[in-house]
Design a protein around this motif. Structure first.
Motif, mmCIF file in Angstrom:
data_model
loop_
_atom_site.group_PDB
_atom_site.id
_atom_site.type_symbol
_atom_site.label_atom_id
_atom_site.label_comp_id
_atom_site.label_asym_id
_atom_site.label_seq_id
_atom_site.Cartn_x
_atom_site.Cartn_y
_atom_site.Cartn_z
ATOM 1 N N TRP A 335 65.010 18.579 59.488
ATOM 2 C CA TRP A 335 65.368 17.670 58.324
ATOM 3 C C TRP A 335 66.209 16.563 59.125
ATOM 4 N N ARG A 336 65.642 15.291 58.931
ATOM 5 C CA ARG A 336 66.575 14.273 59.747
ATOM 6 C C ARG A 336 67.241 13.248 58.599
ATOM 7 N N ILE A 337 68.578 13.296 59.216
ATOM 8 C CA ILE A 337 69.240 12.174 58.224
ATOM 9 C C ILE A 337 69.565 11.002 59.081
ATOM 10 N N PRO A 338 69.283 9.819 58.748
ATOM 11 C CA PRO A 338 69.369 8.655 59.647
ATOM 12 C C PRO A 338 70.777 8.293 59.531
ATOM 13 N N SER A 339 71.094 7.490 60.696
ATOM 14 C CA SER A 339 72.606 7.152 61.017
ATOM 15 C C SER A 339 73.056 6.371 59.717
ATOM 16 N N TYR A 340 72.150 5.322 59.145
ATOM 17 C CA TYR A 340 72.870 4.616 58.132
ATOM 18 C C TYR A 340 73.218 5.465 56.913
ATOM 19 N N GLU A 341 72.478 6.600 56.676
ATOM 20 C CA GLU A 341 72.924 7.494 55.588
ATOM 21 C C GLU A 341 74.204 8.188 55.753
ATOM 22 N N LEU A 342 74.312 8.761 56.997
ATOM 23 C CA LEU A 342 75.715 9.337 57.500
ATOM 24 C C LEU A 342 76.802 8.430 57.379
ATOM 25 N N ILE A 367 76.834 16.079 53.753
ATOM 26 C CA ILE A 367 75.872 15.846 54.639
ATOM 27 C C ILE A 367 74.644 16.985 54.304
ATOM 28 N N ALA A 368 75.330 18.286 53.874
ATOM 29 C CA ALA A 368 74.400 19.283 53.327
ATOM 30 C C ALA A 368 73.491 18.949 52.282
ATOM 31 N N HIS A 369 74.231 18.097 51.305
ATOM 32 C CA HIS A 369 73.687 17.737 50.268
ATOM 33 C C HIS A 369 72.592 16.973 50.414
ATOM 34 N N ALA A 370 72.860 16.052 51.513
ATOM 35 C CA ALA A 370 71.572 15.035 51.638
ATOM 36 C C ALA A 370 70.358 15.603 52.455
ATOM 37 N N VAL A 371 70.631 16.958 52.901
ATOM 38 C CA VAL A 371 69.492 17.498 53.495
ATOM 39 C C VAL A 371 68.899 18.441 52.365
ATOM 40 N N LEU A 372 69.805 18.832 51.455
ATOM 41 C CA LEU A 372 68.999 19.485 50.121
ATOM 42 C C LEU A 372 68.152 18.502 49.284
ATOM 43 N N VAL A 373 68.522 17.171 49.133
ATOM 44 C CA VAL A 373 67.737 16.295 48.667
ATOM 45 C C VAL A 373 66.136 15.945 49.410
ATOM 46 N N ARG A 374 66.228 16.104 50.533
ATOM 47 C CA ARG A 374 65.141 15.927 51.186
ATOM 48 C C ARG A 374 64.238 17.447 50.930
ATOM 49 N N MET A 375 64.957 18.451 51.055
ATOM 50 C CA MET A 375 64.116 19.855 50.948
ATOM 51 C C MET A 375 63.443 19.618 49.273
ATOM 52 N N GLU A 376 64.195 19.208 48.224
ATOM 53 C CA GLU A 376 63.657 19.053 47.072
ATOM 54 C C GLU A 376 62.558 18.029 46.927
ATOM 55 N N GLN A 377 62.576 16.981 47.713
ATOM 56 C CA GLN A 377 61.453 15.970 47.745
ATOM 57 C C GLN A 377 60.370 16.505 48.301
ATOM 58 N N ARG A 392 77.049 24.943 57.217
ATOM 59 C CA ARG A 392 77.863 25.691 58.332
ATOM 60 C C ARG A 392 76.664 25.738 59.494
ATOM 61 N N ASN A 393 75.771 25.193 59.299
ATOM 62 C CA ASN A 393 74.705 24.722 60.563
ATOM 63 C C ASN A 393 75.537 24.223 62.027
ATOM 64 N N ALA A 394 74.998 24.575 62.802
ATOM 65 C CA ALA A 394 75.613 24.174 64.275
ATOM 66 C C ALA A 394 75.621 22.710 64.502
ATOM 67 N N ALA A 395 74.569 22.166 64.188
ATOM 68 C CA ALA A 395 74.283 20.572 64.405
ATOM 69 C C ALA A 395 75.053 20.021 63.325
ATOM 70 N N VAL A 396 75.417 20.486 62.021
ATOM 71 C CA VAL A 396 76.339 19.689 61.159
ATOM 72 C C VAL A 396 77.753 19.886 61.619
ATOM 73 N N LYS A 397 78.079 21.221 62.040
ATOM 74 C CA LYS A 397 79.290 21.291 62.510
ATOM 75 C C LYS A 397 79.666 20.250 63.746
#
Length: 699
Positions: A335-342, A367-377, A392-397
């Motif tokens: 799941w990719r979160i673009p820099s502008y959204e971050l 950040i996790a919520h943004a990922v969940l939105v993509r999962m639901e989509q 708690r994901n390593a990349a998010v941390k």
């Protein structure tokens, strides 16, 4: 005053009531001591807590031999109404006692004392001075008797009831007069720590004492007006009226130094309040070891409220807006979160202006919520557990650490004071170049532990700490000698009562720091209590009229426009000013003369003069104490540096070389204020010994 004799039946009856009340108090204590907790609690933790409460209750029920159990009596014209009786109900722990039974027996006669005492049937024998039914003892007068027919005051000698004095408030034929017993109690010599004033509270003081918990009160009071006692008694009253709430939120008394706190520490326990903590401002901000000192101009800049904005900028500067997208791998999906959204997520948190640490804790969840939105989509149905796992994901941390790294408050302040470029970047437009140079360390420290932190630095660290994580707030804070606090120190205290109230006590004329308060409105703004009510006490009860008038000659120079204290005490001969040739010898002789009187003696001198005077006293065989040490009947002389005299009182004061007190300060105004403090520490007599010319203001 009524004469004392064996044939005096009223006095005999009062003595009998005192004896019966002491017996009832012993029985109350015995009842608590006899409680068996073995089958009461379900576990050892609850048992320990309950046992601690019982132990405190036992201490509160101690019968102090030299502390009168009651000091007054009120005889009402009519029985106390049901509404007032309910208001006067006492609830302390598991005890609940109503006035109804006693009211039926006496028709409205109540003994007023430091604590509640009831008999075996639960009927009160002594009413707590804080109860509503006790209020007329302090406020009733001939013009406003408050339904009181008679107010009786009691006189004691060594704990024994020896006299009484009556005021018939409802009798128009009896003229209003000054209470001799009241005057004697006010003027009684003092040896040892500060005493409570429950027997002598005046109407204007009582109004402040009984003001509600919801509002902050600022008391401006000159020497001898009782502002410190008023603040302490207000704490006792609030604990009585709002015990459960304050038991949860806590109370704190803040004083200027340890000597002062030692001087006042017995007041609240004498009133049965054992849980109130005491501290100095330095204690509150003791995050690092203070080993250094600042020059006056440096301390002024560090204590300026503008430093709060410099620190806020420095803290927020650690946030870095993201420039790269974030890839979160979960199972076989990416799941990719673009820099502008971050960047939008980070900017939203910055715009909310919440504490740095709280925002940092919220960032992984956003950040996790943004990922969940993509999962639901994508057709998935993730729940809260999935969001927590993604947070708690390593990349998010790793992203959070890069974008919003943790901040250590002490390390942040260390960098500000050591790194000229870092300070300049965040002080631009706030501090001048000269001010920035003033706060920068000439020898930068390598680490937090090796740094020679000053008291002002510790306050800056406390401010930075609050920017990162919220400071715990108390229910009520008493701040004494407040006029000497810097704006940043006010902010430090204000953080401790953001959700509570405060009692601020001080005297603008006694401000002796370079950053001393210029107005209460400004001080209360820094404290965060702009809606506080400012009360002024101008009636002096302790310092003799002759002494306060002499000291007040300094007021036009040190506090223009401030009202002069009007002392109610006339004590001819209480002031002596002597010019001498042999200063040390004459000071020692004056101390010997003072020791011939009953009470405590304070020798106050410029700090630089203290070692020489200590040696002179020792050579003369006069033992002296340091401020904070306990006086005894055999050792009543205390050698007090002028810098520590504030807030202390002595029956007799010998003041050494006023010009040295003035010249020992960085500027004339501060020196004159220090002298004003020293001149007003005496409650019976003041002897001024000088060899050099007196300051011109003293004529």
């Amino acid at each position: 005053m009524t004469a004392v004799s064996d044939a005096d039946d009223p006095l005999a009856r009062e003595r009998a009531h005192l004896a019966a009340s002491r017996s009832a108090l012993r029985a109350m204590r015995a009842d608590v001591e006899a409680l068996d907790l073995r089958d009461v609690t379900a576990n050892w933790v609850n048992s320990e807590v309950l046992q601690h409460q019982i132990d405190d209750r036992i201490k509160a029920l101690a019968d102090l031999a030299h502390t009168p159990l009651f000091f007054g009596r009120l005889d009402y014209l009519h029985a106390v109404g049901a509404e007032e009786a309910e208001g006067a109900e006492i609830k302390k722990g598991s005890e609940a006692t109503s006035l109804e039974g006693r009211r039926r027996e006496t028709g409205g006669q109540f003994y007023i004392g430091r604590r509640h005492v009831h008999d075996a049937d639960g009927d009160p024998m002594v009413i707590d001075w804080r109860a509503p039914v006790s209020q007329p003892f302090y406020r009733a007068s001939k013009t406003a008797p408050m339904d009181v027919a008679l107010r009786r005051r009691f006189g004691y000698t060594g704990g024994e009831l020896t006299a009484y004095e009556d005021e018939h408030l409802s009798d128009p034929a009896e003229a209003a007069r000054t209470s001799k017993l009241l005057q004697q109690e006010i003027e009684r010599p003092r040896v040892g720590p500060m005493r409570d004033i429950v027997a002598t509270i005046q109407p204007e003081q009582d109004e402040i004492v009984r003001s509600g918990l919801g509002g902050t009160v600022c008391v401006q009071g000159g020497p001898g007006t009782g502002k410190t006692a008023v603040g302490l008694h207000r704490v006792a009253y609030l604990l009585y009226a709002h015990r459960e709430r304050l038991a949860r939120t806590g109370t704190l008394v803040i004083g200027p130094n340890k000597s002062f706190l030692h001087y006042i520490e017995q007041v609240l326990p004498a009133l049965g309040e054992l849980e109130v903590k005491q501290a100095t401002v330095d204690d509150l901000v003791a995050h690092v070891e203070v080993r250094g000192t600042d020059a006056a101009e440096t301390a002024v800049v560090k204590g300026d409220a503008r430093m709060a904005e410099v620190l806020a900028r420095a803290v927020r500067s650690h946030v870095t807006l993201p420039t790269e997208a974030l890839m979160v791998v979960r199972g076989s999906r990416r799941w990719r979160i673009p820099s502008y959204e971050l960047e939008e997520i980070v900017q939203e948190l910055l715009d909310r202006d919440i504490r740095y640490g709280a925002a940092r804790d919220a960032l992984p969840q956003r950040i996790a919520h943004a990922v969940l939105v993509r999962m639901e989509q994508a057709g998935e149905a993730p729940d809260d557990r999935v969001q927590d796992a993604v947070a708690r994901n390593a990349a998010v941390k790793a992203a959070v650490k890069s974008i919003w790294p943790p901040v250590d408050p002490a390390k942040l302040v260390l960098r500000l004071l050591s790194d000229a470029d870092f300070l300049a970047a965040h002080a631009e437009g706030i501090l001048t170049e000269e001010e920035q140079k003033a706060v920068l360390w000439t020898k930068p420290a390598r680490s937090v532990k090796s740094a020679k932190w000053s008291a002002a630095d510790a306050v800056l660290i406390d401010e930075a700490g609050d920017l990162v994580a919220r400071t715990h707030s108390l229910g009520h804070v008493v701040l004494d000698e407040a006029q000497d606090l810097s704006p940043m120190q006010y902010r430090a205290v204000g953080r401790r009562c953001t959700t509570g109230s405060a009692t601020v006590l001080g005297d603008l004329a006694q401000g002796t720091t370079p950053w001393a308060t210029r107005s209460w409105a400004e001080a209360l703004g820094h404290l965060g209590k702009t809606d506080a009510v400012v009360e002024e006490l101008t009636a002096g009860f302790r310092v003799p009229r002759e002494v306060i008038a002499y000291a007040s000659r300094l007021l036009p120079d040190i506090a223009p426009g401030l009202a002069e204290v009007e002392s109610v005490r006339e004590s001819p001969g209480s002031l002596s000013v002597r010019r001498v040739s042999d200063l040390d010898a004459e000071v020692v002789a004056a101390c010997g003369e003072a020791l011939a009187h009953e009470g405590s003696i304070g020798l106050i001198a410029a700090d630089a003069r203290v070692p020489a005077l200590g040696a002179a006293l020792a050579s003369a065989g006069l033992r002296c104490l340091s401020p904070g040490e306990e006086t005894t009947p055999d050792t009543r002389l205390t050698l007090v540096p002028a810098s520590l005299a504030k807030g202390l009182e002595y029956d007799y004061v010998v003041l050494d070389e006023p010009s040295a007190v003035v010249s020992g300060e960085p500027d004339l105004r501060t020196g004159l204020r220090r002298l004003y403090v020293a001149l007003t520490r005496a409650v019976s007599g003041l002897t001024v010994i000088h060899r050099a010319d007196l300051p011109g203001q003293l004529g």
